[in-house]
Design a protein around this motif. Structure first.
Motif, PDB file in Angstrom:
ATOM      1  N   HIS A   1      13.454  36.362  18.292  1.00  0.00           N
ATOM      2  CA  HIS A   1      12.178  36.534  19.000  1.00  0.00           C
ATOM      3  C   HIS A   1      11.820  35.280  19.806  1.00  0.00           C
ATOM      4  CE1 HIS A   1       7.941  37.520  19.700  1.00  0.00           C
ATOM      5  NE2 HIS A   1       7.644  36.321  19.232  1.00  0.00           N
ATOM      6  N   PHE A   2      11.956  34.119  19.201  1.00  0.00           N
ATOM      7  CA  PHE A   2      11.563  32.885  19.889  1.00  0.00           C
ATOM      8  C   PHE A   2      12.599  32.406  20.893  1.00  0.00           C
ATOM      9  CE2 PHE A   2       8.830  32.466  16.029  1.00  0.00           C
ATOM     10  CZ  PHE A   2       7.613  32.453  16.698  1.00  0.00           C
ATOM     11  N   ARG A   3      13.801  32.979  20.846  1.00  0.00           N
ATOM     12  CA  ARG A   3      14.813  32.626  21.849  1.00  0.00           C
ATOM     13  C   ARG A   3      14.642  33.421  23.138  1.00  0.00           C
ATOM     14  NH1 ARG A   3      18.798  31.898  17.564  1.00  0.00           N
ATOM     15  NH2 ARG A   3      19.224  34.133  17.663  1.00  0.00           N
ATOM     16  N   ARG A   4      13.902  34.523  23.062  1.00  0.00           N
ATOM     17  CA  ARG A   4      13.746  35.370  24.249  1.00  0.00           C
ATOM     18  C   ARG A   4      12.959  34.640  25.332  1.00  0.00           C
ATOM     19  NH1 ARG A   4      13.004  39.884  20.576  1.00  0.00           N
ATOM     20  NH2 ARG A   4      10.744  39.639  20.740  1.00  0.00           N
ATOM     21  N   VAL A   5      13.365  34.845  26.576  1.00  0.00           N
ATOM     22  CA  VAL A   5      12.674  34.251  27.720  1.00  0.00           C
ATOM     23  C   VAL A   5      11.405  35.040  28.006  1.00  0.00           C
ATOM     24  CG1 VAL A   5      12.852  33.678  30.175  1.00  0.00           C
ATOM     25  CG2 VAL A   5      14.862  33.462  28.671  1.00  0.00           C
ATOM     26  N   ASP A   6      10.307  34.306  28.228  1.00  0.00           N
ATOM     27  CA  ASP A   6       9.046  34.975  28.549  1.00  0.00           C
ATOM     28  C   ASP A   6       9.159  35.762  29.844  1.00  0.00           C
ATOM     29  OD1 ASP A   6       7.718  34.066  26.360  1.00  0.00           O
ATOM     30  OD2 ASP A   6       6.828  32.330  27.354  1.00  0.00           O
ATOM     31  N   ASP A   7       8.539  36.929  29.840  1.00  0.00           N
ATOM     32  CA  ASP A   7       8.450  37.752  31.040  1.00  0.00           C
ATOM     33  C   ASP A   7       7.100  37.459  31.689  1.00  0.00           C
ATOM     34  OD1 ASP A   7       8.344  39.609  33.013  1.00  0.00           O
ATOM     35  OD2 ASP A   7       8.577  41.365  31.717  1.00  0.00           O
ATOM     36  N   ASP A   8       7.110  36.696  32.783  1.00  0.00           N
ATOM     37  CA  ASP A   8       5.854  36.288  33.417  1.00  0.00           C
ATOM     38  C   ASP A   8       5.015  37.471  33.857  1.00  0.00           C
ATOM     39  OD1 ASP A   8       7.265  33.346  35.034  1.00  0.00           O
ATOM     40  OD2 ASP A   8       6.434  33.647  33.029  1.00  0.00           O
ATOM     41  N   SER A   9       5.668  38.599  34.196  1.00  0.00           N
ATOM     42  CA  SER A   9       4.929  39.762  34.682  1.00  0.00           C
ATOM     43  C   SER A   9       4.101  40.402  33.580  1.00  0.00           C
ATOM     44  CB  SER A   9       5.903  40.802  35.256  1.00  0.00           C
ATOM     45  OG  SER A   9       6.758  41.299  34.232  1.00  0.00           O
ATOM     46  N   ALA A  10       4.452  40.110  32.311  1.00  0.00           N
ATOM     47  CA  ALA A  10       3.733  40.730  31.197  1.00  0.00           C
ATOM     48  C   ALA A  10       2.906  39.710  30.425  1.00  0.00           C
ATOM     49  CB  ALA A  10       4.727  41.424  30.261  1.00  0.00           C
ATOM     50  N   ARG A  11       2.626  38.573  31.042  1.00  0.00           N
ATOM     51  CA  ARG A  11       1.889  37.531  30.344  1.00  0.00           C
ATOM     52  C   ARG A  11       0.428  37.943  30.154  1.00  0.00           C
ATOM     53  NH1 ARG A  11       3.249  31.824  32.386  1.00  0.00           N
ATOM     54  NH2 ARG A  11       5.103  32.373  31.176  1.00  0.00           N
ATOM     55  N   LEU A  12      -0.086  37.735  28.962  1.00  0.00           N
ATOM     56  CA  LEU A  12      -1.486  38.060  28.667  1.00  0.00           C
ATOM     57  C   LEU A  12      -2.352  36.910  29.159  1.00  0.00           C
ATOM     58  CD1 LEU A  12      -0.991  39.449  25.042  1.00  0.00           C
ATOM     59  CD2 LEU A  12      -1.010  40.714  27.190  1.00  0.00           C
ATOM     60  N   ASP A  13      -3.010  37.105  30.293  1.00  0.00           N
ATOM     61  CA  ASP A  13      -3.734  36.009  30.930  1.00  0.00           C
ATOM     62  C   ASP A  13      -5.248  36.198  30.919  1.00  0.00           C
ATOM     63  OD1 ASP A  13      -3.919  38.110  32.668  1.00  0.00           O
ATOM     64  OD2 ASP A  13      -3.110  37.057  34.414  1.00  0.00           O
ATOM     65  N   ALA A  14      -5.733  37.219  30.225  1.00  0.00           N
ATOM     66  CA  ALA A  14      -7.179  37.463  30.183  1.00  0.00           C
ATOM     67  C   ALA A  14      -7.546  38.074  28.835  1.00  0.00           C
ATOM     68  CB  ALA A  14      -7.604  38.392  31.321  1.00  0.00           C
ATOM     69  N   SER A  15      -8.826  37.956  28.483  1.00  0.00           N
ATOM     70  CA  SER A  15      -9.295  38.558  27.238  1.00  0.00           C
ATOM     71  C   SER A  15     -10.718  39.063  27.426  1.00  0.00           C
ATOM     72  CB  SER A  15      -9.237  37.553  26.080  1.00  0.00           C
ATOM     73  OG  SER A  15     -10.130  36.474  26.309  1.00  0.00           O
ATOM     74  N   CYS A  16     -11.075  40.056  26.640  1.00  0.00           N
ATOM     75  CA  CYS A  16     -12.411  40.640  26.731  1.00  0.00           C
ATOM     76  C   CYS A  16     -12.837  41.149  25.359  1.00  0.00           C
ATOM     77  CB  CYS A  16     -12.445  41.782  27.754  1.00  0.00           C
ATOM     78  SG  CYS A  16     -11.353  43.163  27.341  1.00  0.00           S
ATOM     79  N   LEU A  17     -14.137  41.317  25.184  1.00  0.00           N
ATOM     80  CA  LEU A  17     -14.671  41.925  23.968  1.00  0.00           C
ATOM     81  C   LEU A  17     -14.971  43.379  24.272  1.00  0.00           C
ATOM     82  CD1 LEU A  17     -15.655  41.360  21.031  1.00  0.00           C
ATOM     83  CD2 LEU A  17     -17.950  41.209  21.993  1.00  0.00           C
ATOM     84  N   VAL A  18     -14.397  44.279  23.476  1.00  0.00           N
ATOM     85  CA  VAL A  18     -14.519  45.714  23.722  1.00  0.00           C
ATOM     86  C   VAL A  18     -15.559  46.314  22.780  1.00  0.00           C
ATOM     87  CG1 VAL A  18     -13.289  47.925  23.732  1.00  0.00           C
ATOM     88  CG2 VAL A  18     -12.135  45.838  24.512  1.00  0.00           C
ATOM     89  N   PHE A  19     -16.450  47.114  23.334  1.00  0.00           N
ATOM     90  CA  PHE A  19     -17.525  47.734  22.566  1.00  0.00           C
ATOM     91  C   PHE A  19     -17.829  49.111  23.156  1.00  0.00           C
ATOM     92  CE2 PHE A  19     -19.143  44.975  25.863  1.00  0.00           C
ATOM     93  CZ  PHE A  19     -20.040  45.781  26.559  1.00  0.00           C
ATOM     94  N   ARG A  20     -18.653  49.857  22.436  1.00  0.00           N
ATOM     95  CA  ARG A  20     -18.986  51.206  22.905  1.00  0.00           C
ATOM     96  C   ARG A  20     -20.498  51.365  23.027  1.00  0.00           C
ATOM     97  NH1 ARG A  20     -20.504  55.598  20.311  1.00  0.00           N
ATOM     98  NH2 ARG A  20     -19.840  54.814  18.263  1.00  0.00           N
ATOM     99  N   ILE A  21     -20.920  52.043  24.097  1.00  0.00           N
ATOM    100  CA  ILE A  21     -22.307  52.469  24.284  1.00  0.00           C
ATOM    101  C   ILE A  21     -22.263  53.959  24.598  1.00  0.00           C
ATOM    102  CG2 ILE A  21     -24.403  52.245  25.666  1.00  0.00           C
ATOM    103  CD1 ILE A  21     -23.649  49.362  26.192  1.00  0.00           C
ATOM    104  N   GLY A  22     -22.959  54.769  23.795  1.00  0.00           N
ATOM    105  CA  GLY A  22     -22.836  56.216  23.960  1.00  0.00           C
ATOM    106  C   GLY A  22     -21.397  56.639  23.750  1.00  0.00           C
ATOM    107  N   ARG A  23     -20.810  57.285  24.756  1.00  0.00           N
ATOM    108  CA  ARG A  23     -19.403  57.686  24.676  1.00  0.00           C
ATOM    109  C   ARG A  23     -18.478  56.743  25.451  1.00  0.00           C
ATOM    110  NH1 ARG A  23     -18.453  62.767  22.851  1.00  0.00           N
ATOM    111  NH2 ARG A  23     -16.467  62.806  23.962  1.00  0.00           N
TER     112      ARG A  23
END
Length: 224
Positions: free
Chosen positions: A62-84
């Motif tokens: 796993h740690f030998r694998r080369v990072d795929d820049d196209s799939a890099r997680l570059d953002a984060s958000c808090l997910v919540f629900r209002i109504g539906r």
């Protein structure tokens, strides 16, 4: 429990806990299995278990694998629900998450978005209704399959002002790749659509990504 001598894990949370039939008598006190001492003990035992050579090889690969820049997680958000509607705000503006509390009405203030003021950890915040702002029917709900519903107050900061936002359910923080965010569908109600910067697919949810700057501006405007 898992021990160094036994690989067997008593995973009661999958049988009688939040991922099972929810019949465990500890749920009333702990709300979620992750708050229970049984879950904590199982995690501790699991971390102390002996590992074999195949496990070490798997992680080495796993740690030998080369990072795929196209799939890099570059953002984060808090997910919540209002109504539906499942929605999100950037984690950068999040201050804290608190249990729900009844707001106290303010005299001579009649804006639909302003519910009053609410006490969170000894500090008073204006309690604002995102449902009213976005035109979402908060009486509607979605069926919760195999999980508890976590109604909460989100305390967010925009510029120098903090707001408490009641939400019907809290999913948690999601990390994602910005490039995967799609434009909002034309079928989304116009009241909500104007506040969306895009739509994120996660698990089985379509999450509306709220424009934090526009939301903050509208909430601050309501207080004037």
């Amino acid at each position: 429990m898992t021990t160094l001598d036994s690989p067997i894990l008593v995973n009661c949370w999958n049988r009688i806990g939040v991922s099972g039939d929810q019949s465990c008598d500890k749920l009333a006190r702990h709300i979620h299995c992750r708050n229970c001492e049984v879950y904590a003990d199982a995690a501790q035992a699991n971390m102390q278990r002996a590992v074999d050579d195949s496990y070490k090889r798997e992680w080495a690969d796993h740690f030998r694998r080369v990072d795929d820049d196209s799939a890099r997680l570059d953002a984060s958000c808090l997910v919540f629900r209002i109504g539906r509607e499942w929605l999100s705000l950037p984690t950068a503006i999040l201050q804290s998450v608190a249990p729900q509390a009844a707001p106290h009405r303010l005299p001579h203030r009649h804006a639909r978005e302003l519910r009053g003021i609410v006490n969170v950890g000894g500090t008073l915040y204006p309690c604002m209704s995102l449902g009213a702002l976005l035109g979402i029917d908060e009486s509607e709900t979605v069926a919760a399959a195999g999980r508890h519903i976590f109604a909460r107050l989100l305390v967010v900061r925009w510029d120098e002002q903090c707001f408490a936002l009641p939400v019907a359910d809290l999913h948690g923080i999601v990390r994602y790749t910005s490039a995967t965010v799609q434009p909002p569908a034309a079928t989304i109600n116009k009241g909500l659509q104007r506040y969306l910067s895009g739509v994120l697919s996660h698990a089985d949810m379509q999450i509306g990504c709220l424009d934090a700057a526009l939301i903050g501006h509208q909430l601050a405007r309501t207080l004037r």
